[in-house]
Design a protein around this motif. Structure first.
Motif, PDB file in Angstrom:
ATOM      1  N   ARG A  62      40.140  42.139  36.967  1.00 16.50           N
ATOM      2  CA  ARG A  62      41.243  41.675  36.283  1.00 16.50           C
ATOM      3  C   ARG A  62      40.854  41.003  34.852  1.00 16.50           C
ATOM      4  N   MET A 101      39.025  32.058  39.419  1.00 15.42           N
ATOM      5  CA  MET A 101      39.504  32.904  40.648  1.00 15.42           C
ATOM      6  C   MET A 101      38.446  33.872  41.159  1.00 15.42           C
ATOM      7  N   PHE A 102      37.210  33.987  40.628  1.00  7.79           N
ATOM      8  CA  PHE A 102      36.305  34.854  40.914  1.00  7.79           C
ATOM      9  C   PHE A 102      35.117  34.096  40.267  1.00  7.79           C
ATOM     10  N   ARG A 151      40.015  40.894  42.060  1.00  6.26           N
ATOM     11  CA  ARG A 151      40.179  39.685  41.138  1.00  6.26           C
ATOM     12  C   ARG A 151      38.952  39.911  40.065  1.00  6.26           C
ATOM     13  N   GLU A 176      40.014  42.876  47.535  1.00  6.21           N
ATOM     14  CA  GLU A 176      40.542  42.000  47.033  1.00  6.21           C
ATOM     15  C   GLU A 176      39.766  41.087  46.167  1.00  6.21           C
ATOM     16  N   ARG A 177      38.334  41.233  46.557  1.00  8.21           N
ATOM     17  CA  ARG A 177      37.181  40.357  45.626  1.00  8.21           C
ATOM     18  C   ARG A 177      37.128  41.415  44.312  1.00  8.21           C
TER      19      ARG A 177
END
Length: 390
Positions: A363, A210-211, A360, A356-357
């Motif tokens: 997290r 996701m990143f 992610r 938003e970057r």
């Protein structure tokens, strides 16, 4: 031993140097590398050339000879600038296993080119899908064959192996015994030699996450590694891995803290400049109180980071502090991330604001390098003396 007498002025200078270099890689750069899942080689090359990735390498090998406190400042500043230190953090803590437990020949051969940037040690190949957090349950084997070992098995979450010249690989060399920590051996694998002389023995399969983390699954098919590339003693590798965990947790805590400060600073800037109903939204206590709360959590975690780093650099036990620093920092950065997203409203989901970057990216710290529930179990049993749950 690293220089444990680094002064506040020295750290301020190091912070300023790192911040100045990071300024050359603005949000748009990290947005592009994230979108394309591209390794930020230009950024890593710049930090390497400046000597910032060799701060833990002793001066006799060409490094700065500083401690984990200094290294944590570098990691913090990368993330606080809006960058993503996952591209380079592994060289900081993986190098420690070689430094503390490798033979003199291995250190003389590899530490100078690591310090100069000629070689990169970015890959730590340990985790397996079936074993998960139970490292003692790994099944990748290394069998003796004359003067070499042959490594066979499968690893997941081996990050940056495609960007590394060297890798540390943990493999089983003896059957499981009563002492679960025995029977595992740590190898220094020269990937250049493997690629040039052993085609087909190493398969790397990128894993899209996701990143942008440059992680992979790796299959070893009888990869040949010289016996003199064993780090430390055969069958004792698990202890060497554990030895590096405290440094890893401290550095990852610093990265999360850098994220936390970034989220707070962006939230403050947006809340100050964004006007709705004729006044800045930051004038509303419903907006400002969560930001203040997030800032206090980050500051508190920061203090634990410095305490853990101080103990590590002094050679004192710091397992509890390193684990707690990682836990507190990851929780604080996540709280700050949610606050920044709430503050930005719909714009927080738009890539050009970068929230938003970073949302992610940060997290991860609650899950890796150790899940926060594992930290709680450690504190419960090792610090508070409660019965073991596993």
């Amino acid at each position: 031993m690293p220089d444990t007498a680094t002064t506040g002025t020295d750290l301020d200078d190091l912070r300023a140097r790192t911040r100045a270099l990071c300024a050359g890689f603005p949000d748009a750069y990290w947005r592009e590398t994230d979108r394309d899942r591209r390794y930020p080689r230009e950024f890593v090359d710049t930090l390497t050339a400046a000597g910032l990735l060799s701060v833990l390498v002793p001066t006799e090998y060409g490094g700065a000879g500083l401690g984990v406190t200094a290294a944590s400042v570098v990691m913090e500043e990368i993330n606080r600038s809006g960058g993503h230190s996952a591209a380079c953090h592994a060289q900081m803590y993986t190098m420690g296993a070689l430094l503390r437990h490798g033979s003199q020949a291995l250190k003389d051969t590899y530490l100078p080119p690591i310090a100069s940037g000629e070689l990169r040690l970015q890959a730590f190949s340990i985790t397996e899908s079936a074993a998960g957090s139970d490292t003692t349950a790994i099944e990748t084997t290394a069998t003796r064959d004359g003067d070499d070992f042959l490594i066979s098995g499968h690893k997941n979450w081996t990050s940056r192996i495609a960007e590394s010249d060297l890798a540390l690989v943990l493999a089983r060399t003896s059957e499981k015994a009563a002492d679960r920590t025995r029977g595992l051996t740590l190898f220094l694998l020269d990937l250049r030699q493997v690629c040039a002389e052993q085609p087909g023995t190493l398969e790397v399969s990128p894993v899209r996450t996701m990143f942008n983390y440059a992680t992979n699954q790796v299959t070893y098919r009888g990869v040949r590694v010289p016996a003199d590339h064993v780090v430390g003693q055969v069958d004792a590798g698990f202890r060497y891995v554990i030895d590096g965990w405290n440094a890893e947790r401290i550095l990852l805590a610093a990265e999360a803290i850098g994220d936390g400060y970034w989220f707070v600073e962006r939230a403050v800037a947006y809340a100050t400049g964004r006007e709705v109903f004729g006044r800045p939204i930051g004038a509303n206590q419903g907006v400002q109180f969560p930001i203040a709360d997030a800032y206090m959590k980050v500051r508190a975690a920061d203090l634990m980071r410095y305490e853990a780093a101080r103990l590590f650099d002094a050679g004192e036990p710091c397992g509890a502090e390193a684990n707690m620093a990682k836990h507190l920092a990851s929780e604080a950065s996540w709280a700050a991330a949610n606050t920044a997203l709430d503050t930005h409203g719909g714009n927080g989901f738009v890539d050009e604001y970068d929230v938003e970057r970073k949302f992610r990216e940060t997290r991860l710290y609650q899950v890796a390098p150790v899940a926060n529930n594992m930290v709680k179990a450690f504190v419960a049993t090792k610090v508070l003396g409660l019965p073991r749950s596993y």
